[in-house]
Design an enzyme around this catalytic site. Structure first.
Site, short mmCIF file in Angstrom:
data_model
loop_
_atom_site.label_atom_id
_atom_site.label_comp_id
_atom_site.label_asym_id
_atom_site.label_seq_id
_atom_site.Cartn_x
_atom_site.Cartn_y
_atom_site.Cartn_z
N LYS B 183 44.16 6.30 19.17
CA LYS B 183 43.38 6.34 20.42
C LYS B 183 41.95 5.92 20.13
CE LYS B 183 40.85 9.29 22.50
NZ LYS B 183 39.78 8.44 23.08
N GLY B 235 34.45 11.56 14.35
CA GLY B 235 33.66 11.82 15.54
C GLY B 235 32.71 12.98 15.31
N GLY B 240 35.50 17.94 16.12
CA GLY B 240 36.27 18.19 14.88
C GLY B 240 36.68 19.65 14.78
N GLU B 257 36.30 13.35 9.68
CA GLU B 257 35.06 12.71 9.23
C GLU B 257 34.07 12.91 10.37
OE1 GLU B 257 32.20 10.79 8.96
OE2 GLU B 257 33.21 8.84 9.01
N CYS B 291 27.22 7.94 11.42
CA CYS B 291 27.30 9.34 11.04
C CYS B 291 26.57 9.60 9.73
CB CYS B 291 28.75 9.78 10.93
SG CYS B 291 29.77 8.61 10.07
N GLU B 388 21.93 16.17 14.83
CA GLU B 388 22.25 14.75 14.71
C GLU B 388 21.84 14.06 16.02
OE1 GLU B 388 26.44 13.70 14.52
OE2 GLU B 388 25.97 12.18 13.00
#
Lengths: 275, 479
Positions: B183, B235, B240, B257, B291, B388
């Site tokens: 996806k 993501g 996660g 990740e 990331c 982030e």
């Protein structure tokens, strides 16, 4: 003359301690009945504090030194073989099965002792990147690791639930339930093998009492479950663990190189080449 | 400061042929979605509608998973060397059509064509080439133990490197003998849909690669599907954790990740001009939608003033604008949502007391844009120093000693990457040993390679992608 019966205690930070709660549970063997510590949530937290320091202490040693400490453990068990054999017999094993199990346990410890200064050569490597860079995947221990022993009456199976993590440099909090007398007996030889304080802590009790705290404690970096626990416990562990993206291994491999893989982090370092 | 202007050099859009509407790719062919629900995918640099994609529902996911389950029967009987050949062929086809892919990627995602053309696409092809070669060497990769594929694997990928993340996920999964339901992100599905066409073209057996487009709800159906044996997710850390929680107690493999807040440590004995280049690349590459971006500049106190001056001067030379212009360094922000997030965090940073420097440049009228930004006078507890931002915003902190640098660098729940700048080799090794991060760039930054494992420590996730280690994310030890 009256025989003196040994009181088994938890082993935390190089000391033999009772549960702060004062609670115990019984393990009823053929000859003897033992009242052993029923580890509380507070005991677990104390063990984690110890294990955090133990991780530093264990990692300050060279691989050669750590290797010798594990080998020393096998020497200690060898010297006390008879007492282990009689303890296993008291757990219902035949003399031959008991003897075999102890011999296997010694072999297992010697195998991991010899792996301590080699595993990184087997799991890490240079990476052939398309460019003028030095690129290496170095391997490190994840950190404080909680392991749940299998409920088998076996020293060999117990050490297989401890050594993979310890070998790569994790500090280990090992938790045992039905086989806890064997684990707490092992702590005496651990204590005589020069393990730095907190590198290996051994606790006894009922896992369901502490599962939520094992999952939720952010300082426990990895949880390895070597026993087939209930679906409920798995869910609680996973749900609480997800809050800190905790690594959780259910029934991980107990032999060969694959046994240590869950306990290592790969750190890849790049540097340009040039004049 | 020079005033030279670059002439425009626009890559033509004519090379791409975008359909008005896309279905899913299941069982080796494009199929009409059962959900009958569509959303537009737009170009973030113009807000022009590019196409309409389906939001896959439970039935679509059921169909894709059933197809992957059926595909597994054939794929697991396919000789590993034959599996390798399919992947080699895919690599070749991607190389041949890389210009088309690059333009499509820049159109749909907003990244500069310079990056999609020179970074994303070459890496994508190399990834398939690299993992193709592993397909028939799995028995020697990790010793003589028995490793087996999981089976049907669900993969959920983000919008920052759409096709590259597809290659990071799909190539190792197929090489190790798994079949896939992928996806892509809802804002950047087009290159994945074009990739599906290539799978058809190389004759990949039906059901081996399946694609369901959609949003978070589609991803959730995939994660919770009873026949999925492993989930691979790239993501945010928030999502996660949600996935890990959803899979608690289930016998489903998982690799994550997730986010990062990387420290880029500049010691006073660094080659400063090179460090400036590295710091700029570290945060402004791909608009900071990375990331592992070096979003926290840790500069040694005695060179702070000098370094920031150089940095601001260099930042001012960045060209912000049309992603299809070959001179563009910083393209469009991927979506309105993301732009809002960046603006909110930056405003908070200013309100907290940070000094904000933004380059002088004209931003296009349409589309989503954010000027390359630098914060100084920042305290370690400001949100801009801990959260982030995932945008072109760099936050500066200072340190006095190497010990302090390491302490600040590790003072985060993340642990994906880090950078070290010094001319002293022993200091690099000392620092690298102590940083809690899965990838460490010394005197360089944001370098990637299919042969090089990538992945995080701590809450940046677990598992590695890339290299020999990347194989383990798709293999389990058979008991």
């Amino acid at each position: 003359m009256t025989d003196i019966k040994k009181t088994y205690k938890n082993y935390v930070h190089g000391k033999f301690v009772r549960s702060e709660s004062g609670k115990v549970y019984s393990i009823d063997l053929k000859e003897e009945k033992y009242e052993i510590p029923l580890t509380s949530k507070k005991d677990l937290r104390d063990a984690v504090t110890s294990s955090k320091e133990g991780f530093k202490n264990w990692n300050q040693l060279t691989m050669y030194n750590r290797s010798q400490i594990l080998y020393r453990l096998s020497e200690m068990i060898e010297g006390n073989k008879d007492s282990y054999i009689s303890l296993l017999q008291d757990h219902g094993l035949s003399k031959l099965d008991s003897k075999n199990d102890i011999n296997h346990a010694i072999d297992t410890i010697v195998w991991y002792a010899g792996l301590v200064d080699k595993w990184e050569q087997l799991t890490g490597n240079l990476n052939p990147v398309a460019g003028e860079y030095f690129n290496i995947s170095h391997q490190e221990a994840i950190g404080v690791t909680f392991t749940l022993s299998p409920n088998s009456m076996s020293l060999n199976k117990l050490v297989k639930a401890i050594l993979p993590a310890l070998t790569v440099g994790c500090s280990v909090i090992n938790f045992s339930d039905k086989n806890a007398v064997i684990a707490l007996k092992l702590s005496e030889d651990v204590n005589n093998s020069d393990f730095p304080s907190g590198s290996l802590n051994l606790l006894s009790g009922k896992f369901e009492n502490i599962v939520e705290d094992v999952g939720g404690h952010v300082e426990i970096k990895h949880t390895a479950i070597y026993e087939d626990i209930s679906k409920k416990s798995k869910e609680v562990l996973g749900q609480k663990g997800s809050e800190s993206v905790k690594r959780i291994s259910l029934l991980p491999s107990t032999s060969g190189l694959s046994s240590i893989l869950p306990f290592i982090e790969t750190k890849t370092v790049w540097h340009p080449k040039g004049k | 400061m020079n005033n030279w202007e670059y002439s425009e050099s626009i890559e033509s859009e004519k090379i791409v042929n975008i359909e008005k509407k896309y279905g899913n790719f299941i069982d080796g062919k494009f199929v009409t979605p059962k959900s009958k629900q569509y959303i537009d995918t737009i170009s973030p640099s113009t807000e022009k509608i590019l196409s309409s994609i389906s939001i896959g529902n439970q039935q679509d996911v059921d169909y894709a998973v059933a197809s992957a389950k059926e595909g597994l029967k054939k794929w697991s009987k396919t000789n590993p060397s034959e599996r390798a050949k399919y992947l080699f062929k895919l690599a070749r086809l991607i190389q041949e059509r890389s210009r088309e892919f690059a333009v499509l990627e820049s159109l749909d995602g907003g990244k500069p064509i310079k990056e999609s053309r020179d970074f994303d696409l070459p890496q994508v092809a190399q990834n398939f080439f690299y993992y193709a070669g592993w397909a028939d060497k799995l028995d020697i990769a990790w010793g003589n133990e028995q490793y087996k594929p999981y089976g049907v694997v669900g993969q959920i990928i983000p919008w920052n490197f759409p096709l590259l993340m597809l290659s990071w996920k799909v190539a190792p999964a197929l090489a190790t003998g798994n079949t896939v339901v992928l996806k892509p992100a809802e804002t950047t599905p087009l290159t994945a849909l074009l990739f599906a066409e290539l799978c058809e073209e190389v004759g990949l057996p039906d059901g081996v690669f399946n694609l369901v487009t959609g949003d978070g709800s589609t991803g959730s159906h995939l994660v919770n599907h009873k026949d999925i044996k492993k989930i691979a997710f790239t993501g945010s850390t928030g999502v996660g954790k949600y996935i890990q929680k959803s899979l608690a107690g289930k016998d489903v493999g998982l690799t994550l990740e997730l986010g990062g807040k990387a420290a880029n440590i500049v010691y006073s004995d660094a080659a400063l001009d090179e460090a400036v280049e590295g710091v700029v690349n570290g945060i402004f590459f791909n608009q900071g939608h990375v990331c592992c971006a070096g979003s926290r500049l840790l500069v040694q106190e005695d060179i702070e003033e000098k370094f920031i001056k150089k940095l601001e001067k260099r930042m001012q030379t960045l060209n912000v604008g049309n992603p299809l212009d070959k001179n563009t360094d910083v393209g469009a922000i991927n979506s309105k949502d993301q732009l809002d997030k960046i603006e909110k965090l930056v405003n908070e940073g200013v309100a907290d007391g940070g000094d904000l420097f933004q380059i002088e440049c004209e931003l296009p009228k349409n589309g989503f844009w954010f000027k390359p930004s630098l914060f100084t006078s920042v305290q370690a507890n400001y949100k801009i120093a801990t959260e982030e931002i995932f945008g072109p915003v760099l936050t500066t902190l200072t340190f006095r000693t190497p010990e302090e640098a390491v302490e600040i660098a590790n003072n985060t729940e993340y642990g994906l990457s880090a950078g070290i700048w010094t001319e002293k080799g022993s200091k690099i090794l000392w620092t690298a040993d102590r940083l809690e991060a899965g990838v460490i760039w010394a005197n360089t930054f944001n370098k990637f390679d299919p042969a090089s494992p990538f992945g995080g420590y701590k809450e940046s996730g677990f598992g590695r992608e890339g290299g020999r280690h990347g194989l383990l994310s798709y293999l389990k030890v058979s008991s």
